[in-house]
Design a protein around this motif. Structure first.
Motif, mmCIF file in Angstrom:
data_model
loop_
_atom_site.group_PDB
_atom_site.id
_atom_site.type_symbol
_atom_site.label_atom_id
_atom_site.label_comp_id
_atom_site.label_asym_id
_atom_site.label_seq_id
_atom_site.Cartn_x
_atom_site.Cartn_y
_atom_site.Cartn_z
ATOM 1 N N SER A 1 2.701 2.119 8.840
ATOM 2 C CA SER A 1 2.471 0.451 8.251
ATOM 3 C C SER A 1 2.311 0.164 7.102
ATOM 4 O O SER A 1 3.145 0.414 6.093
ATOM 5 N N ALA A 2 1.774 -1.427 6.475
ATOM 6 C CA ALA A 2 2.507 -2.244 5.607
ATOM 7 C C ALA A 2 1.687 -1.971 4.514
ATOM 8 O O ALA A 2 1.788 -1.981 3.547
ATOM 9 N N ALA A 3 0.522 -0.204 4.436
ATOM 10 C CA ALA A 3 -0.234 0.124 3.546
ATOM 11 C C ALA A 3 0.570 -0.022 2.420
ATOM 12 O O ALA A 3 0.003 -0.194 1.183
ATOM 13 N N LEU A 4 1.391 0.958 2.056
ATOM 14 C CA LEU A 4 1.942 1.667 0.888
ATOM 15 C C LEU A 4 3.569 0.310 0.309
ATOM 16 O O LEU A 4 2.733 0.312 -0.980
ATOM 17 N N ALA A 5 3.492 0.037 1.743
ATOM 18 C CA ALA A 5 4.492 -1.470 0.995
ATOM 19 C C ALA A 5 4.179 -3.287 0.420
ATOM 20 O O ALA A 5 4.333 -2.912 -1.111
ATOM 21 N N ARG A 6 2.109 -3.167 0.625
ATOM 22 C CA ARG A 6 1.306 -4.147 0.407
ATOM 23 C C ARG A 6 0.822 -3.419 -1.288
ATOM 24 O O ARG A 6 0.463 -4.351 -1.922
ATOM 25 N N ARG A 7 0.837 -2.123 -1.202
ATOM 26 C CA ARG A 7 0.460 -1.865 -2.278
ATOM 27 C C ARG A 7 1.092 -1.708 -3.756
ATOM 28 O O ARG A 7 1.169 -1.898 -4.875
ATOM 29 N N LEU A 8 2.806 -1.089 -3.452
ATOM 30 C CA LEU A 8 3.902 -1.219 -4.301
ATOM 31 C C LEU A 8 3.450 -2.778 -4.539
ATOM 32 O O LEU A 8 4.505 -2.843 -5.993
ATOM 33 N N VAL A 9 3.742 -3.743 -4.098
ATOM 34 C CA VAL A 9 3.753 -5.465 -3.917
ATOM 35 C C VAL A 9 2.681 -5.640 -5.038
ATOM 36 O O VAL A 9 3.522 -6.805 -6.541
ATOM 37 N N ILE A 10 1.267 -5.619 -4.336
ATOM 38 C CA ILE A 10 0.859 -5.875 -5.166
ATOM 39 C C ILE A 10 0.894 -5.126 -6.892
ATOM 40 O O ILE A 10 0.477 -6.373 -8.442
ATOM 41 N N SER A 11 0.950 -3.424 -7.167
ATOM 42 C CA SER A 11 0.779 -3.274 -8.235
ATOM 43 C C SER A 11 2.025 -4.191 -8.862
ATOM 44 O O SER A 11 1.756 -3.765 -10.185
ATOM 45 N N ALA A 12 2.419 -4.242 -8.793
ATOM 46 C CA ALA A 12 4.265 -4.915 -9.416
ATOM 47 C C ALA A 12 4.330 -6.223 -9.837
ATOM 48 O O ALA A 12 4.843 -6.741 -11.302
ATOM 49 N N LEU A 13 3.409 -6.917 -9.117
ATOM 50 C CA LEU A 13 3.501 -8.397 -9.053
ATOM 51 C C LEU A 13 1.797 -8.406 -9.913
ATOM 52 O O LEU A 13 1.840 -8.955 -10.752
ATOM 53 N N GLY A 14 1.150 -7.142 -9.671
ATOM 54 C CA GLY A 14 -0.051 -7.776 -10.443
ATOM 55 C C GLY A 14 -1.062 -8.614 -9.669
ATOM 56 O O GLY A 14 -1.314 -9.981 -10.929
ATOM 57 N N VAL A 15 -0.967 -8.767 -8.761
ATOM 58 C CA VAL A 15 -1.841 -9.837 -8.142
ATOM 59 C C VAL A 15 -2.724 -9.306 -7.253
ATOM 60 O O VAL A 15 -2.991 -7.918 -7.129
ATOM 61 N N ARG A 16 -3.785 -9.969 -6.782
ATOM 62 C CA ARG A 16 -5.385 -8.938 -6.432
ATOM 63 C C ARG A 16 -4.773 -9.438 -4.140
ATOM 64 O O ARG A 16 -4.153 -10.214 -4.162
ATOM 65 N N SER A 17 -5.463 -8.858 -4.002
ATOM 66 C CA SER A 17 -5.089 -8.210 -2.016
ATOM 67 C C SER A 17 -5.750 -9.244 -1.567
ATOM 68 O O SER A 17 -6.918 -9.659 -1.908
ATOM 69 N N LYS A 18 -5.521 -9.604 -0.613
ATOM 70 C CA LYS A 18 -6.164 -10.593 -0.077
ATOM 71 C C LYS A 18 -6.284 -9.952 1.239
ATOM 72 O O LYS A 18 -7.287 -10.900 2.434
ATOM 73 N N GLN A 19 -6.196 -9.159 1.265
ATOM 74 C CA GLN A 19 -6.635 -7.892 2.726
ATOM 75 C C GLN A 19 -8.719 -7.222 2.277
ATOM 76 O O GLN A 19 -8.876 -7.251 1.380
#
Length: 195
Positions: free
Chosen positions: A139-157
């Protein structure tokens, strides 16, 4: 001199013609060609085949595309040279199955019939030619969570998409736990019907 030499090369046409006339049966039936039944278990690496005679400009992605139907079961490529590669399958049965399929852009054969270079490569890299493993459900969940927290942006999901992904992960974890428990029960000799 030369006339006597020429006569010795000439074969007289007289004689018994019945003995000279014979029809030779063809050695191969090219019209009904089938892949011979190869006993891959005798081969050093029964789960490995040689892929050859493909265009020199082919890259790994091109070969993976040719064998895309085997990628989910487990398939990997190890290069020998520009026009030879080793196809590593998850099992000898899968490799035998692949040998039975005709491909337009590549030719394939068992490792036992491969070039000396391919066999040498297989022996030299024996530890890296273990059967390819099936890819686990991911699942891309962990990767998405890491990228979002590193970039400091909000999830579009959306929330429902996140919940569906979370349920899928929980189901996969539960299935993995049950499989491990079943293996342990079988090993310990416990009754499975009581579960």
């Amino acid at each position: 001199g030369k006339a006597a030499e020429a006569e010795s090369y000439c074969v007289p046409l007289s004689g018994n013609m019945k003995n000279r006339e014979s029809i030779q049966e063809p050695r191969f039936d090219y019209y009904n060609h089938e892949v011979p039944d190869i006993d891959l278990s005798e081969c050093e690496f029964p789960h490995v085949i040689e892929i050859y005679d493909f265009p020199q400009e082919f890259r790994t992605e091109d070969l993976l595309r040719v064998f895309c139907s085997y990628q989910k079961k487990g398939f990997d490529i190890k290069w020998v040279d520009d026009t030879h590669a080793l196809g590593v399958f998850s099992s000898p049965i899968t490799a035998r199955d692949a040998l039975g399929i005709k491909h337009t852009m590549v030719k394939i054969r068992p490792l036992s019939q491969a070039t000396r270079a391919a066999k040498a490569k297989a022996r030299a890299y024996a530890e890296f030619l273990q059967p390819a493993k099936e890819r686990p459900e991911t699942s891309a969940a962990l990767a998405r969570r890491l990228v979002i927290s590193a970039l400091g942006v909000r999830s579009k999901q959306s929330k429902t998409e996140r919940e569906a992904e979370l349920k899928k992960l929980q189901a996969a974890r539960e299935r993995k736990r049950l499989e491990a428990k079943q293996r342990e029960d079988i090993w310990e000799g416990r009754d499975q019907s009581a579960v």
